[in-house]
Structures are given as structure tokens and as C-alpha cells.
Design a protein around this motif. Structure first.
Motif, PDB file in Angstrom:
ATOM      1  N   GLN A  35      -1.235  -3.224   4.128  1.00 16.40           N
ATOM      2  CA  GLN A  35      -1.202  -4.080   3.109  1.00 16.40           C
ATOM      3  C   GLN A  35      -0.476  -5.420   3.602  1.00 16.40           C
ATOM      4  OE1 GLN A  35       1.924  -3.292   0.173  1.00 16.40           O
ATOM      5  NE2 GLN A  35       1.929  -4.963  -1.054  1.00 16.40           N
ATOM      6  N   LYS A  36      -0.036  -5.937   4.497  1.00 13.84           N
ATOM      7  CA  LYS A  36       0.683  -6.360   5.237  1.00 13.84           C
ATOM      8  C   LYS A  36      -0.361  -7.827   5.905  1.00 13.84           C
ATOM      9  CE  LYS A  36       3.781  -8.246   9.016  1.00 13.84           C
ATOM     10  NZ  LYS A  36       4.904  -8.311  10.473  1.00 13.84           N
ATOM     11  N   GLN A  37      -1.866  -6.934   6.772  1.00 12.50           N
ATOM     12  CA  GLN A  37      -2.480  -7.660   7.371  1.00 12.50           C
ATOM     13  C   GLN A  37      -3.213  -8.432   6.038  1.00 12.50           C
ATOM     14  OE1 GLN A  37      -2.675  -7.993  10.486  1.00 12.50           O
ATOM     15  NE2 GLN A  37      -0.900  -6.608  10.835  1.00 12.50           N
ATOM     16  N   PHE A  38      -3.468  -7.496   5.238  1.00 11.45           N
ATOM     17  CA  PHE A  38      -4.666  -8.233   3.501  1.00 11.45           C
ATOM     18  C   PHE A  38      -4.329  -9.686   3.485  1.00 11.45           C
ATOM     19  CE2 PHE A  38      -7.025  -4.119   4.439  1.00 11.45           C
ATOM     20  CZ  PHE A  38      -8.443  -5.551   4.059  1.00 11.45           C
ATOM     21  N   GLU A  39      -2.139  -9.552   3.721  1.00 12.92           N
ATOM     22  CA  GLU A  39      -1.879 -10.587   2.660  1.00 12.92           C
ATOM     23  C   GLU A  39      -1.493 -11.515   3.984  1.00 12.92           C
ATOM     24  OE1 GLU A  39       1.306  -7.502  -0.570  1.00 12.92           O
ATOM     25  OE2 GLU A  39       1.834  -8.418   1.215  1.00 12.92           O
ATOM     26  N   ASN A  40      -1.615 -11.458   4.969  1.00 14.93           N
ATOM     27  CA  ASN A  40      -1.131 -12.090   6.282  1.00 14.93           C
ATOM     28  C   ASN A  40      -2.921 -12.815   5.734  1.00 14.93           C
ATOM     29  OD1 ASN A  40       0.782 -11.689   6.585  1.00 14.93           O
ATOM     30  ND2 ASN A  40       0.490 -10.240   8.728  1.00 14.93           N
ATOM     31  N   ARG A  41      -4.065 -12.839   5.325  1.00 11.88           N
ATOM     32  CA  ARG A  41      -4.938 -13.242   5.439  1.00 11.88           C
ATOM     33  C   ARG A  41      -5.377 -14.331   3.944  1.00 11.88           C
ATOM     34  NH1 ARG A  41      -5.592  -8.957   9.271  1.00 11.88           N
ATOM     35  NH2 ARG A  41      -6.679  -9.654  10.863  1.00 11.88           N
ATOM     36  N   GLY A  42      -4.484 -13.922   3.009  1.00  8.95           N
ATOM     37  CA  GLY A  42      -3.905 -14.698   2.171  1.00  8.95           C
ATOM     38  C   GLY A  42      -4.572 -14.061   1.124  1.00  8.95           C
ATOM     39  N   TYR A  43      -4.815 -11.601   0.569  1.00 11.90           N
ATOM     40  CA  TYR A  43      -5.407 -11.433  -0.513  1.00 11.90           C
ATOM     41  C   TYR A  43      -3.951 -11.023  -0.366  1.00 11.90           C
ATOM     42  CZ  TYR A  43      -9.662 -12.309   1.843  1.00 11.90           C
ATOM     43  OH  TYR A  43     -10.976 -12.399   1.850  1.00 11.90           O
ATOM     44  N   ASN A  44      -3.796 -10.790  -2.271  1.00 14.97           N
ATOM     45  CA  ASN A  44      -3.251 -10.523  -3.143  1.00 14.97           C
ATOM     46  C   ASN A  44      -3.590  -8.122  -3.200  1.00 14.97           C
ATOM     47  OD1 ASN A  44      -1.527 -11.933  -3.757  1.00 14.97           O
ATOM     48  ND2 ASN A  44      -3.559 -12.754  -5.414  1.00 14.97           N
ATOM     49  N   ILE A  45      -1.953  -7.560  -3.319  1.00 15.04           N
ATOM     50  CA  ILE A  45      -2.399  -6.290  -3.242  1.00 15.04           C
ATOM     51  C   ILE A  45      -1.711  -5.477  -3.916  1.00 15.04           C
ATOM     52  CG2 ILE A  45      -2.196  -3.997  -1.744  1.00 15.04           C
ATOM     53  CD1 ILE A  45      -3.996  -5.460  -0.613  1.00 15.04           C
ATOM     54  N   ILE A  46      -2.684  -4.660  -4.773  1.00 13.66           N
ATOM     55  CA  ILE A  46      -1.350  -3.709  -5.546  1.00 13.66           C
ATOM     56  C   ILE A  46      -2.262  -2.265  -5.591  1.00 13.66           C
ATOM     57  CG2 ILE A  46      -1.616  -2.435  -8.286  1.00 13.66           C
ATOM     58  CD1 ILE A  46      -2.381  -5.809  -9.395  1.00 13.66           C
ATOM     59  N   ILE A  47      -0.815  -0.849  -5.237  1.00 17.33           N
ATOM     60  CA  ILE A  47      -1.122  -0.065  -4.753  1.00 17.33           C
ATOM     61  C   ILE A  47      -0.393   0.352  -6.343  1.00 17.33           C
ATOM     62  CG2 ILE A  47      -0.027   1.353  -3.567  1.00 17.33           C
ATOM     63  CD1 ILE A  47       0.557  -1.087  -1.141  1.00 17.33           C
ATOM     64  N   GLY A  48      -1.538   1.737  -6.094  1.00 14.50           N
ATOM     65  CA  GLY A  48      -1.451   2.659  -7.116  1.00 14.50           C
ATOM     66  C   GLY A  48      -0.595   4.065  -6.835  1.00 14.50           C
ATOM     67  N   GLU A  49       0.134   4.765  -7.656  1.00 17.67           N
ATOM     68  CA  GLU A  49       1.175   5.688  -7.600  1.00 17.67           C
ATOM     69  C   GLU A  49       0.485   6.329  -6.723  1.00 17.67           C
ATOM     70  OE1 GLU A  49       2.293   7.583 -11.253  1.00 17.67           O
ATOM     71  OE2 GLU A  49       3.518   5.560 -11.713  1.00 17.67           O
ATOM     72  N   THR A  50      -0.876   6.687  -6.945  1.00 20.98           N
ATOM     73  CA  THR A  50      -1.538   8.088  -5.955  1.00 20.98           C
ATOM     74  C   THR A  50      -1.663   7.926  -4.460  1.00 20.98           C
ATOM     75  OG1 THR A  50      -3.846   7.443  -5.982  1.00 20.98           O
ATOM     76  CG2 THR A  50      -3.398   8.519  -8.284  1.00 20.98           C
ATOM     77  N   VAL A  51      -1.748   6.560  -4.362  1.00 19.93           N
ATOM     78  CA  VAL A  51      -1.105   6.220  -2.763  1.00 19.93           C
ATOM     79  C   VAL A  51      -0.744   7.145  -1.512  1.00 19.93           C
ATOM     80  CG1 VAL A  51      -1.734   4.344  -0.949  1.00 19.93           C
ATOM     81  CG2 VAL A  51      -2.675   4.015  -2.923  1.00 19.93           C
ATOM     82  N   TRP A  52       0.736   6.987  -2.144  1.00 24.64           N
ATOM     83  CA  TRP A  52       1.799   7.574  -1.734  1.00 24.64           C
ATOM     84  C   TRP A  52       2.145   9.359  -1.706  1.00 24.64           C
ATOM     85  CZ3 TRP A  52       3.246   3.388   1.230  1.00 24.64           C
ATOM     86  CH2 TRP A  52       2.506   2.258   0.263  1.00 24.64           C
ATOM     87  N   THR A  53       1.551  10.307  -2.900  1.00 22.70           N
ATOM     88  CA  THR A  53       1.862  11.593  -2.888  1.00 22.70           C
ATOM     89  C   THR A  53       0.530  11.737  -2.345  1.00 22.70           C
ATOM     90  OG1 THR A  53       0.440  11.244  -5.038  1.00 22.70           O
ATOM     91  CG2 THR A  53       2.865  11.123  -4.575  1.00 22.70           C
ATOM     92  N   GLN A  54       0.827  13.406  -2.182  1.00 26.94           N
ATOM     93  CA  GLN A  54       0.028  14.101  -1.631  1.00 26.94           C
ATOM     94  C   GLN A  54      -0.298  15.365  -1.575  1.00 26.94           C
ATOM     95  OE1 GLN A  54      -2.998  13.994  -0.989  1.00 26.94           O
ATOM     96  NE2 GLN A  54      -3.814  15.564   0.902  1.00 26.94           N
ATOM     97  N   HIS A  55      -0.264  16.257  -2.574  1.00 19.58           N
ATOM     98  CA  HIS A  55      -0.497  17.769  -2.814  1.00 19.58           C
ATOM     99  C   HIS A  55      -1.528  18.690  -2.835  1.00 19.58           C
ATOM    100  CE1 HIS A  55       2.293  20.990  -4.457  1.00 19.58           C
ATOM    101  NE2 HIS A  55       1.490  21.217  -6.067  1.00 19.58           N
ATOM    102  N   LYS A  56      -1.952  19.824  -2.459  1.00 18.60           N
ATOM    103  CA  LYS A  56      -2.776  20.716  -2.763  1.00 18.60           C
ATOM    104  C   LYS A  56      -4.460  19.965  -2.191  1.00 18.60           C
ATOM    105  CE  LYS A  56      -0.824  24.802  -5.461  1.00 18.60           C
ATOM    106  NZ  LYS A  56      -0.797  25.399  -5.357  1.00 18.60           N
ATOM    107  N   ALA A  57      -4.349  18.928  -0.996  1.00 16.08           N
ATOM    108  CA  ALA A  57      -5.579  18.813  -0.498  1.00 16.08           C
ATOM    109  C   ALA A  57      -5.938  17.820  -1.481  1.00 16.08           C
ATOM    110  CB  ALA A  57      -6.999  19.920   0.101  1.00 16.08           C
ATOM    111  N   ALA A  58      -5.155  17.162  -2.388  1.00 16.69           N
ATOM    112  CA  ALA A  58      -5.155  16.215  -3.025  1.00 16.69           C
ATOM    113  C   ALA A  58      -3.963  15.051  -3.141  1.00 16.69           C
ATOM    114  CB  ALA A  58      -6.302  16.388  -4.152  1.00 16.69           C
ATOM    115  N   SER A  59      -3.953  13.839  -3.529  1.00 14.98           N
ATOM    116  CA  SER A  59      -3.476  12.630  -3.704  1.00 14.98           C
ATOM    117  C   SER A  59      -2.226  13.211  -5.397  1.00 14.98           C
ATOM    118  CB  SER A  59      -3.512  11.290  -4.175  1.00 14.98           C
ATOM    119  OG  SER A  59      -5.007  10.849  -4.665  1.00 14.98           O
ATOM    120  N   ALA A  60      -3.456  13.583  -6.108  1.00 11.91           N
ATOM    121  CA  ALA A  60      -3.310  13.912  -7.673  1.00 11.91           C
ATOM    122  C   ALA A  60      -4.173  14.474  -8.068  1.00 11.91           C
ATOM    123  CB  ALA A  60      -2.216  12.595  -7.939  1.00 11.91           C
ATOM    124  N   THR A  61      -2.855  15.228  -9.732  1.00 12.57           N
ATOM    125  CA  THR A  61      -4.237  16.089 -10.253  1.00 12.57           C
ATOM    126  C   THR A  61      -6.082  15.121 -10.304  1.00 12.57           C
ATOM    127  OG1 THR A  61      -3.481  15.055 -11.924  1.00 12.57           O
ATOM    128  CG2 THR A  61      -2.484  16.700 -11.564  1.00 12.57           C
TER     129      THR A  61
END
Length: 340
Positions: A35-61
Motif C-alpha cells: 500500500q505504501k509503495q502505491f501511495e508513494n507513487r501517487g495512487y489512493n488505496i482502498i482496502i476491503g475487509e476480505t484482505v485481512w482474513t483467512q479461513h478454510k482456504a479462503a478469505s471469507a464466505t
């Protein structure tokens, strides 16, 4: 006719979502660093909830993953989507994606992400970018091969992008390695090769991805190559780019047979295979044996050990774009045009 997303420019927003695997807590720092590298290059970043989780071989249901992806595909304030990496079971969300509401915007990735890329281009004619993953972009510098992804995402429709094979590739993975100057430790000489060991040139519309996952789209509404070819390519030839993540030599061979017998190579003008650490021999049968048999039965030129897939770095191949690919003397080059 292929539809291309608008060029990604500085100041615009990139959405991060995990339609396949999310990121375990001990590796969250990889996302923050990227995220920092893209922001340093001038882009905005939005991060969804699924990025931060992992359960039974997938991020979420599957419902949560599909809903978050649909929201980003339909949000005009988000101009590109980059999952953190691939995974295993993205396929289960495909029936839940609102294909007709998807806005043309770049989606970038490989591995199981290519399941989404392939299906989106199949279903909508929207071009998608098979290239690096988000977590591989966490260094202050991006190697010359990987960095071409940004040339692609920032190109206007009709533009031509030229890429060449890497000088060296990475022989072993380690997410613990400090990315200086690059994420990858490019320690082994790259050599693109061809069946029959002679110069090759192929032209056509690019289509492909990770064989381990896209093979399971055969016979589904998300892998109807014949209809896609007739509807969006107007019967132009296809240059396939494929890579093997985990298959043995015989599984690899069976998969190629299935693709061929399903008609996937009917309009092909050539096939490019990526480097792989997989492909272990079975009873003396090797992946090269499989490639030789494929060349014999299809009479197609075949390239292998190309910069595609799980052995980085990667060139960026756009599903739907028109390309000329040449190999000679162990070196490869691709001229890719974002042609409607």
C-alpha cells in the motif's frame, strides 16, 4: 470487440480485495508495505475487509467475497482492482458475480486470480491483466520486467506496449526476505525455449492463466472459448499463455488433452508456457514429453520457460489484447496492442 479499461493515472484509486485467499495476520505487513509503495507513487488505496482474513482456504464466505468484489467492480471511484495474491477456490464465487454490471477497470494478478481474469474476459469482453500480485510490489524499486504492469495499466486503448524476457529469474521463494532493491532475488539466468529448439513467432489475441485453476472452467459458462472467440474476437486466432503451479507431468498432460479435446486450441496460433517448479516426472514421463506430444497433435509452435506465473518475475499478458511474440536464442519479446 474487446473493451479496455480507461488508463490508470496518478491520483486515482486502486481497490484491494481478496476474491480467493486473504492474508493471515502474521503477513499483514506485506499488504501495508505494498500500500505504501502505491501511495508513494501517487495512487489512493482502498482496502476491503476480505484482505485481512483467512479461513478454510479462503478469505471469507463466498457471499462476502462476491459482494465485496461486485461493489468494487461497480464503483466508478475505483479505477483498478488488485487482489493480494491468488489462492484455491475463487471458482465458487463466479456464479455470484454480477457480470452485466461490471464496469471496465483493470484487474491484475495471477495464480487463482487468473480464474477471475479469465472468466471476466470470457463473460464480458473486458480485458484483464495477468501479471504480478500485490504483495510482490512492496519494494522501493520494481524490477524491469515486473514494472511493465504499470505501463499496461496506464495505457490508453489502442496503445502498444513492448516487453522483453527477463535477464534473470528467482529460483526460490521467501516472503521473509528484505526487498532490497527488489522483492525478488533474481539469481538464475532466464532462457526462453521452444519445442524443436528453433526460432518461433506467433500472433493473435492473448488468452490464458494458471492451468491448475482455469482448467476447471471447461464445460462451464465461464470457459466457453468458442462463444467468446466468435462474439468478441470475430474469429481472430488466439495465442494461449499458460502456466503450471502444482501439477505433475502426467496431470499436466491430461489437462492439455482436456483443453485440446474441449476445443480450446481450435483457433490457436501458438502456446506460451511459463516457468514452473512443478511438473515432476511420473514413470519417466516429463512435462517436455507432454509439450512434444502437444506440438505433434496440434502442429502449433510452442514456447516454454517464459516469464509467466509462479516463478518470477512476470511479464504482463492482457487477456484479449493482440500480440506478436518472438523467441530466438533464448530471448523472448512481446509486442502487445490494446486493439478493440
Amino acid at each position: 470487440m474487446i473493451r479496455y479499461p480507461n488508463a490508470l493515472v496518478q491520483g486515482q484509486t486502486i481497490g484491494l480485495t481478496a476474491p480467493s485467499s486473504g492474508v493471515n495476520p502474521q503477513l499483514h505487513h506485506l499488504v501495508h508495505e505494498s500500500q505504501k509503495q502505491f501511495e508513494n507513487r501517487g495512487y489512493n488505496i482502498i482496502i476491503g475487509e476480505t484482505v485481512w482474513t483467512q479461513h478454510k482456504a479462503a478469505s471469507a464466505t463466498k457471499v462476502k467475497r462476491a459482494n465485496e468484489l461486485n461493489a468494487m467492480l461497480q464503483n466508478s471511484e475505483i479505477h483498478a482492482i488488485i487482489p493480494p495474491w491468488g489462492g484455491e477456490i475463487l471458482q465458487e464465487i463466479l456464479p455470484l458475480i454480477e457480470w452485466e454490471k461490471a464496469q471496465p477497470k483493470w484487474i491484475l494478478g495471477y495464480s487463482d486470480t487468473s480464474t477471475l481474469l479469465f472468466a471476466l474476459t470470457m463473460k464480458t469482453g473486458i480485458a484483464t491483466a495477468h501479471g504480478t500480485n500485490l504483495v510482490d510490489l512492496r519494494s522501493d524499486e520494481w524490477d524491469p520486467t515486473t514494472s511493465k504492469f504499470l505501463d499496461v495499466l496506464s495505457a490508453e486503448g489502442g496503445a502498444t506496449i513492448h516487453q522483453t524476457s527477463s535477464v534473470n529469474y528467482q529460483s526460490e521463494w521467501s516472503h521473509d526476505r528484505q526487498p532490497k532493491p527488489y522483492v525478488f532475488n533474481l539469481d538464475t539466468e532466464t532462457k526462453w525455449e521452444t519445442v524443436y529448439n528453433r526460432p518461433v513467432e506467433m500472433k493473435g489475441r492473448l488468452l490464458g492463466g494458471c492451468m491448475d485453476t482455469i482448467r476447471h472452467l471447461i464445460g462451464t459458462p465461464f470457459g466457453d472459448v468458442k462463444t467468446f472467440q466468435e462474439t468478441y474476437l470475430m474469429n481472430e486466432p488466439i495465442v494461449w499463455f499458460l502456466e503450471n503451479c502444482e501439477m505433475s507431468a502426467t496431470d499436466f498432460h491430461r489437462t492439455l488433452l482436456q483443453m485440446q479435446q474441449a476445443g480450446w486450441f481450435e483457433y490457436a496460433s501458438g502456446i506460451v508456457f511459463g516457468r514452473t517448479e512443478a511438473g515432476q516426472e511420473v514413470g519417466g514421463f516429463s512435462t517436455f514429453d507432454a509439450l512434444e506430444r502437444l506440438a505433434e497433435t496440434t502442429n502449433l509452435p510452442i514456447i516454454y520457460n517464459a516469464d509467466i506465473g509462479h516463478v518470477p518475475p512476470q511479464m504482463t499478458f492482457v487477456n484479449g489484447a493482440y500480440a506478436t511474440i518472438k523467441v530466438s536464442g533464448g530471448k523472448g519479446e512481446m509486442t502487445m496492442t490494446l486493439k478493440k
